[in-house]
Motif scaffolding. Sequence first.
Motif, PDB file in Angstrom:
ATOM      1  N   VAL A  37       0.836  -1.201   0.000  1.00  0.00           N
ATOM      2  CA  VAL A  37       0.000   0.000   0.000  1.00  0.00           C
ATOM      3  C   VAL A  37       0.874   1.255   0.000  1.00  0.00           C
ATOM      4  O   VAL A  37       0.623   2.190  -0.755  1.00  0.00           O
ATOM      5  N   GLY A  38       1.897   1.257   0.845  1.00  0.00           N
ATOM      6  CA  GLY A  38       2.797   2.413   0.884  1.00  0.00           C
ATOM      7  C   GLY A  38       3.491   2.652  -0.445  1.00  0.00           C
ATOM      8  O   GLY A  38       3.671   3.783  -0.876  1.00  0.00           O
ATOM      9  N   SER A  39       3.847   1.556  -1.121  1.00  0.00           N
ATOM     10  CA  SER A  39       4.522   1.703  -2.413  1.00  0.00           C
ATOM     11  C   SER A  39       3.576   2.224  -3.489  1.00  0.00           C
ATOM     12  O   SER A  39       4.015   2.768  -4.494  1.00  0.00           O
ATOM     13  N   MET A  40       2.288   2.066  -3.274  1.00  0.00           N
ATOM     14  CA  MET A  40       1.284   2.539  -4.246  1.00  0.00           C
ATOM     15  C   MET A  40       0.777   3.946  -3.941  1.00  0.00           C
ATOM     16  O   MET A  40      -0.002   4.509  -4.709  1.00  0.00           O
ATOM     17  N   ALA A  41       1.199   4.521  -2.830  1.00  0.00           N
ATOM     18  CA  ALA A  41       0.649   5.796  -2.368  1.00  0.00           C
ATOM     19  C   ALA A  41       0.792   6.928  -3.374  1.00  0.00           C
ATOM     20  O   ALA A  41      -0.039   7.831  -3.422  1.00  0.00           O
ATOM     21  N   MET A  42       1.820   6.893  -4.192  1.00  0.00           N
ATOM     22  CA  MET A  42       2.062   7.993  -5.118  1.00  0.00           C
ATOM     23  C   MET A  42       1.584   7.708  -6.546  1.00  0.00           C
ATOM     24  O   MET A  42       1.789   8.526  -7.440  1.00  0.00           O
ATOM     25  N   VAL A  43       0.938   6.573  -6.759  1.00  0.00           N
ATOM     26  CA  VAL A  43       0.493   6.213  -8.109  1.00  0.00           C
ATOM     27  C   VAL A  43      -0.347   7.313  -8.770  1.00  0.00           C
ATOM     28  O   VAL A  43      -0.118   7.633  -9.939  1.00  0.00           O
ATOM     29  N   PRO A  44      -1.299   7.934  -8.076  1.00  0.00           N
ATOM     30  CA  PRO A  44      -2.056   8.987  -8.761  1.00  0.00           C
ATOM     31  C   PRO A  44      -1.191  10.140  -9.276  1.00  0.00           C
ATOM     32  O   PRO A  44      -1.545  10.785 -10.270  1.00  0.00           O
ATOM     33  N   ASP A  45      -0.062  10.395  -8.636  1.00  0.00           N
ATOM     34  CA  ASP A  45       0.799  11.491  -9.085  1.00  0.00           C
ATOM     35  C   ASP A  45       1.688  11.124 -10.263  1.00  0.00           C
ATOM     36  O   ASP A  45       2.466  11.952 -10.742  1.00  0.00           O
ATOM     37  N   LEU A  46       1.575   9.906 -10.763  1.00  0.00           N
ATOM     38  CA  LEU A  46       2.284   9.556 -11.993  1.00  0.00           C
ATOM     39  C   LEU A  46       1.767  10.391 -13.162  1.00  0.00           C
ATOM     40  O   LEU A  46       2.435  10.505 -14.185  1.00  0.00           O
ATOM     41  N   ASP A  47       0.590  10.998 -12.978  1.00  0.00           N
ATOM     42  CA  ASP A  47       0.044  11.859 -14.029  1.00  0.00           C
ATOM     43  C   ASP A  47       0.977  13.023 -14.349  1.00  0.00           C
ATOM     44  O   ASP A  47       0.952  13.554 -15.452  1.00  0.00           O
TER      45      ASP A  47
END
Length: 164
Positions: A37-47
């Motif tokens: 979950v922590g590793s996925m926390a920034m996925v939305p900011d890949l935009d």
Amino acid sequence: MHQKGHIGASLLVYAPFGFVLSALTSVEMAFIGAAAVGSMAMVPDLDMKVPLVKHRGITHTVWFALVVGAVFGLTGALLGIQESILRGVLFGLLAFGFGTLTIISHLLADALTPMGVEPFAPLRDDNYTLDLFKAANPIANYAMLGLGGIVVAAAVVAGAALPV
């Protein structure tokens, strides 16, 4: 929020799942889930790295959260079904929940900032913000990280203490 704050927010949202995983499986599985979950926390900011994709656009919506949840859910089901169908369903549902909520936690953390989010775009353009602090506020980011770490650790330890 920045990375530290988003990781903390994702851990806060994950804490109930960590409790369940710790109670039903092991502390190690619960912490693996926290790391995922922590590793996925920034996925939305890949935009911000994708040309022609607006920051805080489609990747900052509930629709994107559901897609990520579906990917997590399928992965969890495939891992769990190796042991039993019931465990496959349970792992699939848990994984869907924390995959979806990881992205939702990102949206919630961004809603604390003045820019806010439009979580139902493109169907609705309502902007949600509490305007509590700027995204770059180091105190807010470190506080969220610390709070998330403490809460998830306490949840995992409490889950492991249950006589299941």
